[in-house]
Scaffold this active site. Structure first.
Site, mmCIF file in Angstrom:
data_model
loop_
_atom_site.group_PDB
_atom_site.id
_atom_site.type_symbol
_atom_site.label_atom_id
_atom_site.label_comp_id
_atom_site.label_asym_id
_atom_site.label_seq_id
_atom_site.Cartn_x
_atom_site.Cartn_y
_atom_site.Cartn_z
ATOM 1 N N ILE A 156 28.392 84.124 29.538
ATOM 2 C CA ILE A 156 27.177 83.374 29.460
ATOM 3 C C ILE A 156 26.237 84.350 30.377
ATOM 4 O O ILE A 156 24.953 84.309 30.308
ATOM 5 C CB ILE A 156 26.908 82.133 30.398
ATOM 6 C CG1 ILE A 156 27.718 82.149 31.536
ATOM 7 C CG2 ILE A 156 27.784 81.087 29.575
ATOM 8 C CD1 ILE A 156 27.443 80.891 32.615
ATOM 9 N N SER A 157 26.716 85.416 30.738
ATOM 10 C CA SER A 157 25.615 86.466 31.500
ATOM 11 C C SER A 157 26.489 87.729 31.613
ATOM 12 O O SER A 157 27.845 87.839 31.805
ATOM 13 C CB SER A 157 25.451 85.993 32.737
ATOM 14 O OG SER A 157 24.243 86.963 33.300
ATOM 15 N N SER A 158 25.597 88.682 31.352
ATOM 16 C CA SER A 158 26.121 90.261 31.601
ATOM 17 C C SER A 158 25.257 91.039 32.122
ATOM 18 O O SER A 158 24.207 90.797 32.038
ATOM 19 C CB SER A 158 26.469 90.669 30.096
ATOM 20 O OG SER A 158 25.532 90.794 29.269
#
Length: 333
Positions: A97-99
């Site tokens: 969901i995030s990087s």
């Protein structure tokens, strides 16, 4: 030992790894359009923004973190933080969901913004806070706003930024709605995948502002004419990002490619056209167009947003090849 308090050996490793990363970014040509970003990448320590990240292993994702009691893992963490690669920083139920984006792609996008001293920038998708730190280094905290829908992401981004000595405005909210209380903006840059260009962004920009946003595995660079109009081409580079959360749209169906030759199926440029026109052209129609027009590169495509509709096009906004962007028609209730 916190990520902000490395031992002498790891601190020296971080410095040398950061210098090596900058050489790789330079070698990629990403900063050719604006070498002024070199100082930001040389100064901002990426490892402060990824106190842990996930690497793909035989048993799925494994966490690599700077607080590990194993010195070999800590060294691996520092080295990995300065690789020119995206880093998975947040998972939920096994889904990314995030990087932290690939640094050379970040450099290319920042260079493409063509910032000037005093420009006010809105970043859509706070991520780890690293990109906001680069922007703050170049433009000053007061001119940078970053927004994300997930309060956990904004809280950690704010902490990472503070640890590195930066304090831009970090806002928790739906990025598709922009941040009207911080407008007007001279630049908007999105670091998440969208299906269309939100009209709220255009309304929050000054005339002449630039919006750089991922669309259909590409990067569209739109110049704002007024609060209801923006238009511009795609950059040459492919771009893949985590989708923007908060947009209520169905997941696209898998496209059947029967009848499309293998060389087209494997072509990134054909896949780009397919993604851009997926609600209008059948794959076989897209292939016929792609062949007829000489397998066009991304820079021949562009996007226009008007008060009533938004569309992508090939070569000419008013030409024969144009496709409405998903959910782009203005609705009245």
């Amino acid at each position: 030992m916190g990520a902000h308090a490395l031992g002498n050996d790891l601190e020296a490793l971080a410095v040398s790894a950061r210098a090596r990363l900058l050489r790789r970014i330079d070698a990629s040509g990403a900063l050719a359009g604006d070498p002024g970003w070199r100082a930001a990448f040389a100064a901002v320590p990426r490892h402060l923004f990824v106190p842990y990240y996930y690497v793909s292993g035989s048993a799925g994702y494994e966490r690599c973190w700077g607080e590990s009691p194993d010195p070999r893992i800590r060294e691996r963490w520092v080295r990995g933080a300065y690789e020119d690669t995206p880093l998975a920083t947040r998972l939920r139920d096994g889904e990314l969901i995030s990087s932290s984006s690939q640094p050379s792609l970040m450099a290319l996008m920042l260079a493409a913004l063509r910032v000037r001293p005093g420009d006010r920038v809105l970043e859509i998708g706070a991520g780890t806070g690293y990109n906001a730190a680069l922007l703050s280094y170049r433009l000053g905290d007061a001119n940078v706003t970053t927004v994300d829908m997930d309060p956990e992401i904004t809280e950690s981004a704010r902490a990472h930024l503070a640890a590195a000595g930066y304090r831009p405005a970090v806002v928790t909210g739906d990025g598709a709605r922009g941040v009207p209380e911080r407008a007007p903006f001279d630049r908007i840059v999105a670091t998440c995948q969208l299906a269309s260009v939100p009209r709220a962004w255009i309304a929050q920009c000054r005339p002449g502002a630039l919006i750089l946003t991922p669309l259909a595995t590409g990067l569209a660079a739109l110049t704002v004419r007024d609060p209801e109009h923006a238009e511009g081409p795609f950059l040459h580079t492919p771009a893949y990002f985590v989708p923007l959360r908060g947009e209520s749209r169905p997941e696209p169906e898998t496209v059947a490619l029967g009848g499309v030759p293998h060389r087209a199926r494997e072509s990134d440029l054909f896949r780009f056209l397919l993604a851009l026109s997926r609600d209008t052209l059948e794959p076989q129609e897209a292939y016929a167009l792609w062949e007829r027009e000489g397998m066009p590169d991304r820079q021949r495509y562009g996007v226009t947003v008007g008060p009533e509709r938004a569309w992508a096009w090939l070569d000419d906004p008013e030409g024969p090849y144009a496709w409405p962007l998903p959910g782009s028609e203005r609705r009245t209730f």
